[in-house]
Design a protein around this motif. Structure first.
Motif, PDB file in Angstrom:
ATOM      1  N   ASN A 388      10.061   2.209  -7.982  1.00  0.00           N
ATOM      2  CA  ASN A 388       9.214   2.072  -9.005  1.00  0.00           C
ATOM      3  C   ASN A 388       7.968   1.555  -8.582  1.00  0.00           C
ATOM      4  O   ASN A 388       6.667   2.167  -8.638  1.00  0.00           O
ATOM      5  CB  ASN A 388       9.524   1.007 -10.150  1.00  0.00           C
ATOM      6  N   CYS A 389       8.095   0.624  -7.480  1.00  0.00           N
ATOM      7  CA  CYS A 389       6.674   0.269  -6.771  1.00  0.00           C
ATOM      8  C   CYS A 389       6.338   1.499  -5.730  1.00  0.00           C
ATOM      9  O   CYS A 389       5.029   1.723  -5.534  1.00  0.00           O
ATOM     10  CB  CYS A 389       7.059  -1.056  -5.667  1.00  0.00           C
ATOM     11  N   LEU A 390       7.373   2.145  -5.095  1.00  0.00           N
ATOM     12  CA  LEU A 390       6.865   3.387  -4.493  1.00  0.00           C
ATOM     13  C   LEU A 390       6.148   4.087  -5.277  1.00  0.00           C
ATOM     14  O   LEU A 390       5.152   4.841  -4.721  1.00  0.00           O
ATOM     15  CB  LEU A 390       8.186   3.920  -3.802  1.00  0.00           C
ATOM     16  N   ASN A 394       2.433   5.365  -4.152  1.00  0.00           N
ATOM     17  CA  ASN A 394       1.951   6.694  -3.950  1.00  0.00           C
ATOM     18  C   ASN A 394       0.791   7.165  -4.996  1.00  0.00           C
ATOM     19  O   ASN A 394       0.061   7.961  -4.568  1.00  0.00           O
ATOM     20  CB  ASN A 394       3.320   7.745  -4.120  1.00  0.00           C
ATOM     21  N   THR A 395       0.967   6.862  -6.426  1.00  0.00           N
ATOM     22  CA  THR A 395      -0.053   7.294  -7.172  1.00  0.00           C
ATOM     23  C   THR A 395      -1.468   6.549  -6.763  1.00  0.00           C
ATOM     24  O   THR A 395      -2.572   7.417  -6.677  1.00  0.00           O
ATOM     25  CB  THR A 395       0.339   6.718  -8.595  1.00  0.00           C
ATOM     26  N   ALA A 396      -1.342   5.445  -6.441  1.00  0.00           N
ATOM     27  CA  ALA A 396      -2.690   4.685  -5.927  1.00  0.00           C
ATOM     28  C   ALA A 396      -3.215   5.217  -4.741  1.00  0.00           C
ATOM     29  O   ALA A 396      -4.285   5.239  -4.470  1.00  0.00           O
ATOM     30  CB  ALA A 396      -2.336   3.266  -5.723  1.00  0.00           C
ATOM     31  N   TYR A 397      -2.285   5.594  -3.912  1.00  0.00           N
ATOM     32  CA  TYR A 397      -2.789   6.410  -2.432  1.00  0.00           C
ATOM     33  C   TYR A 397      -3.407   7.714  -2.695  1.00  0.00           C
ATOM     34  O   TYR A 397      -4.337   7.914  -2.148  1.00  0.00           O
ATOM     35  CB  TYR A 397      -1.424   6.410  -1.773  1.00  0.00           C
ATOM     36  N   ARG A 398      -2.726   8.322  -3.684  1.00  0.00           N
ATOM     37  CA  ARG A 398      -3.404   9.905  -3.742  1.00  0.00           C
ATOM     38  C   ARG A 398      -4.647   9.704  -4.634  1.00  0.00           C
ATOM     39  O   ARG A 398      -5.630  10.277  -4.519  1.00  0.00           O
ATOM     40  CB  ARG A 398      -2.522  10.424  -4.814  1.00  0.00           C
ATOM     41  N   ASP A 399      -4.945   8.469  -5.349  1.00  0.00           N
ATOM     42  CA  ASP A 399      -6.134   8.289  -6.040  1.00  0.00           C
ATOM     43  C   ASP A 399      -7.087   7.537  -5.075  1.00  0.00           C
ATOM     44  O   ASP A 399      -8.581   7.337  -5.330  1.00  0.00           O
ATOM     45  CB  ASP A 399      -6.007   7.372  -7.122  1.00  0.00           C
ATOM     46  N   THR A 404      -4.565  -1.338  -3.656  1.00  0.00           N
ATOM     47  CA  THR A 404      -3.332  -1.442  -4.660  1.00  0.00           C
ATOM     48  C   THR A 404      -2.200  -0.633  -3.986  1.00  0.00           C
ATOM     49  O   THR A 404      -1.175  -1.157  -4.300  1.00  0.00           O
ATOM     50  CB  THR A 404      -3.697  -0.581  -5.908  1.00  0.00           C
ATOM     51  N   ALA A 405      -2.342   0.460  -3.222  1.00  0.00           N
ATOM     52  CA  ALA A 405      -1.296   1.132  -2.707  1.00  0.00           C
ATOM     53  C   ALA A 405      -0.390   0.331  -1.737  1.00  0.00           C
ATOM     54  O   ALA A 405       0.880   0.080  -1.510  1.00  0.00           O
ATOM     55  CB  ALA A 405      -1.734   2.511  -2.063  1.00  0.00           C
ATOM     56  N   ILE A 406      -1.361  -0.371  -0.917  1.00  0.00           N
ATOM     57  CA  ILE A 406      -0.685  -1.663   0.162  1.00  0.00           C
ATOM     58  C   ILE A 406      -0.028  -2.418  -0.567  1.00  0.00           C
ATOM     59  O   ILE A 406       1.047  -2.767  -0.037  1.00  0.00           O
ATOM     60  CB  ILE A 406      -1.943  -1.901   1.058  1.00  0.00           C
ATOM     61  N   GLU A 407      -0.526  -2.977  -1.683  1.00  0.00           N
ATOM     62  CA  GLU A 407       0.218  -4.077  -2.257  1.00  0.00           C
ATOM     63  C   GLU A 407       1.477  -3.669  -3.093  1.00  0.00           C
ATOM     64  O   GLU A 407       2.508  -4.183  -2.903  1.00  0.00           O
ATOM     65  CB  GLU A 407      -0.685  -4.733  -3.192  1.00  0.00           C
ATOM     66  N   GLU A 408       1.504  -2.442  -3.725  1.00  0.00           N
ATOM     67  CA  GLU A 408       2.644  -2.015  -4.329  1.00  0.00           C
ATOM     68  C   GLU A 408       3.677  -1.433  -3.143  1.00  0.00           C
ATOM     69  O   GLU A 408       4.874  -1.817  -3.332  1.00  0.00           O
ATOM     70  CB  GLU A 408       2.219  -0.747  -5.154  1.00  0.00           C
ATOM     71  N   LEU A 409       3.323  -0.776  -1.932  1.00  0.00           N
ATOM     72  CA  LEU A 409       4.175  -0.522  -1.208  1.00  0.00           C
ATOM     73  C   LEU A 409       4.946  -1.416  -0.160  1.00  0.00           C
ATOM     74  O   LEU A 409       6.084  -1.634   0.217  1.00  0.00           O
ATOM     75  CB  LEU A 409       3.485   0.491   0.135  1.00  0.00           C
ATOM     76  N   GLN A 410       4.123  -2.482  -0.046  1.00  0.00           N
ATOM     77  CA  GLN A 410       4.517  -4.009   0.502  1.00  0.00           C
ATOM     78  C   GLN A 410       5.894  -4.462  -0.392  1.00  0.00           C
ATOM     79  O   GLN A 410       6.863  -4.882   0.108  1.00  0.00           O
ATOM     80  CB  GLN A 410       3.702  -4.773   0.768  1.00  0.00           C
TER      81      GLN A 410
END
Length: 468
Positions: A388-390, A394-399, A404-410
């Motif tokens: 779910n975090c991935l 991924n959504t934040a990375y594309r946006d 936010t992407a770094i926080e969720e992926l960590q």
């Protein structure tokens, strides 16, 4: 006029065009209520206050929501000195219509003047005391009390009427008439005032008739008024002539009186004042000692309470721990409850597990059962939370929201250390953000942890590009 059922505006029909309710009798009642209100308003304009009260009371019996009638009734009560009744009507009006109600101004005008409010309250108390005196037969005291009432509140109609009644009882027709005239100026058609006035007028006529016979029999006297007293003097009596000897006698008498006062009265008076002063000093000393004892007792109680507070604080620290053990346990239990009750709530479960302090796992204060529960929750929910975090990362990375992407992926790699996709995308996020140092560290970690995989190959290519 609005419908009582739905609040819609009524027409000339005998039914509501909106909800169909029968409003024939309702319109008659409201119309009759308005007639009583208009009648009360006309009577109030000519100071027929008692008649206005009767009309407005009938108006409110038919329609208690007639705010204008209720406010006017309060004003009439206030004009007659009935402060309690006036405030009662205004408070009812405010409760029935809280917004845009002039009763707010009336109440505020009374409450914002504490001295006036206290005076009105004292006037009512003194009036009640005058009633008690009347019941006890102490009419002189009642008269004195009523004069005090009227000096505070000159518009108190009932006080004027009661004072007039006491003057009638004493057959003092002039004073009674004077009070009743004041009543008439306040309320021109008050039934009680008119009845008293009729009695006073009849009694005055009777006294005048009797007084004519008395004057014919007492023509040898001179009668005149001095203030509130009637002086009667015989015609043939002459005032004694003043002489020089009379003046001497007067001065001698004054001197003798002064000497007697200085010799006999003053010493006793001085001794009395000294005794009174000593008693007051003794009373003040006793009160001071009592206050000191109370202060000492309160200080002892304060010290005892502070000691008990310190002991309870130490006990709470020993129970809860300085590292927040109780809060950590509660967070973990909350996460377990969410998993058991709503396992599909991945977001809520993630938030609950994030609140658990992972560093507390190494604390010696944590029991083995606590660590086992935490490890079991991670084992059961970690992969799903990681995916779910991935997805969020991924959504934040594309946006283009790389923070936010770094926080969720960590977070995704923390919950599942086998998720190489999350780790590789984390490196890409650092790279896109321009943080080459962290990007290189993450790519190296992908190569070391997942050798001979597609993600490791992609990480090596990214490293070559960054180093080149």
């Amino acid at each position: 006029m609005n419908c009582y059922n739905c609040g819609a505006l009524l027409t000339e029909n005998d039914f509501c065009t909106n909800c169909g309710a029968d409003v024939k009798h309702y319109k008659k009642i409201i119309g009759l209520s308005n007639v009583y209100y208009n009648d009360g308003l006309e009577k109030a304009n000519v100071r027929d206050l008692s008649g206005a009260i009767r009309s407005l009371t009938e108006c409110l019996k038919l329609n208690k929501f007639n705010i204008d009638a209720r406010n006017l009734l309060g004003l009439i009560y206030f004009e007659m000195g009935e402060t309690v009744n006036a405030l009662s009507e205004w408070v009812l009006s405010k409760n029935l219509k809280p917004e845009k109600n002039i009763a707010d101004d009336y109440i505020k005008a009374v409450q914002d003047n504490p001295s006036q409010l206290e005076n009105l309250n004292q006037a009512i108390k003194k009036y009640n005391q005058a009633l008690v005196y009347c019941q006890q037969g102490s009419l002189d005291l009642a008269v004195i009390q009523l004069k005090k009432v009227l000096s505070i509140n000159p518009r108190f109609l009932r006080a004027h009427q009661l004072l007039a009644l006491l003057y009638i009882q004493a057959e003092d027709w002039e004073k009674a008439k004077r009070e009743l005239n004041k009543c008439s100026r306040i309320d021109v058609r008050n039934t009680t005032t008119l009845r008293y006035m009729k009695e006073v007028s009849a009694a005055a006529v009777e006294d005048d008739t009797k007084g004519g016979h008395r004057n014919r029999k007492t023509e040898d006297v001179i009668k005149y008024q001095s203030g509130n007293e009637t002086i009667i003097q015989p015609v043939n009596v002459q005032e004694p002539k003043k002489s020089f000897a009379f003046l001497i006698y007067l001065l001698v008498g004054a001197a003798v009186g002064l000497a007697v006062a200085l010799t006999l009265i003053m010493p006793a008076r001085i001794q009395s004042l000294r005794t009174q002063l000593n008693e007051e000093s003794r009373a003040v000393g006793e009160q001071l000692d009592k206050r000191n004892a109370e202060v000492s007792d309160l200080q002892a109680q304060l010290a005892d309470l502070e000691e008990r507070n310190t002991a309870l604080t130490d006990e709470l620290d020993a129970y809860a721990g300085t590292d927040g053990t109780l809060q950590t346990v509660e967070d973990l239990l909350n996460a377990a409850y969410i998993y058991l009750d709503t396992p599909e709530d991945i977001e809520g479960l993630t938030e609950a597990l994030d609140a658990v302090d992972a560093e507390s796992m190494d604390s010696e204060s944590m029991s083995e059962a606590y660590r086992n529960l935490y490890d079991k929750l991670l084992e059961l929910t970690g992969p799903e939370i990681s995916q779910n975090c991935l997805q969020n990362g991924n959504t934040a990375y594309r946006d283009g929201d790389y923070d936010t992407a770094i926080e969720e992926l960590q977070k995704a790699f923390t919950y599942d250390e086998t998720n190489s996709d999350a780790l590789l995308l984390l490196g890409d996020a650092y790279r896109r953000k321009g943080d080459s140092r962290n990007a290189i560290q993450v790519y190296d970690q992908v190569v070391d942890l997942f050798p001979n995989t597609e993600n490791a190959r992609r990480a090596e290519n990214a490293l070559n590009e960054l180093e080149g």
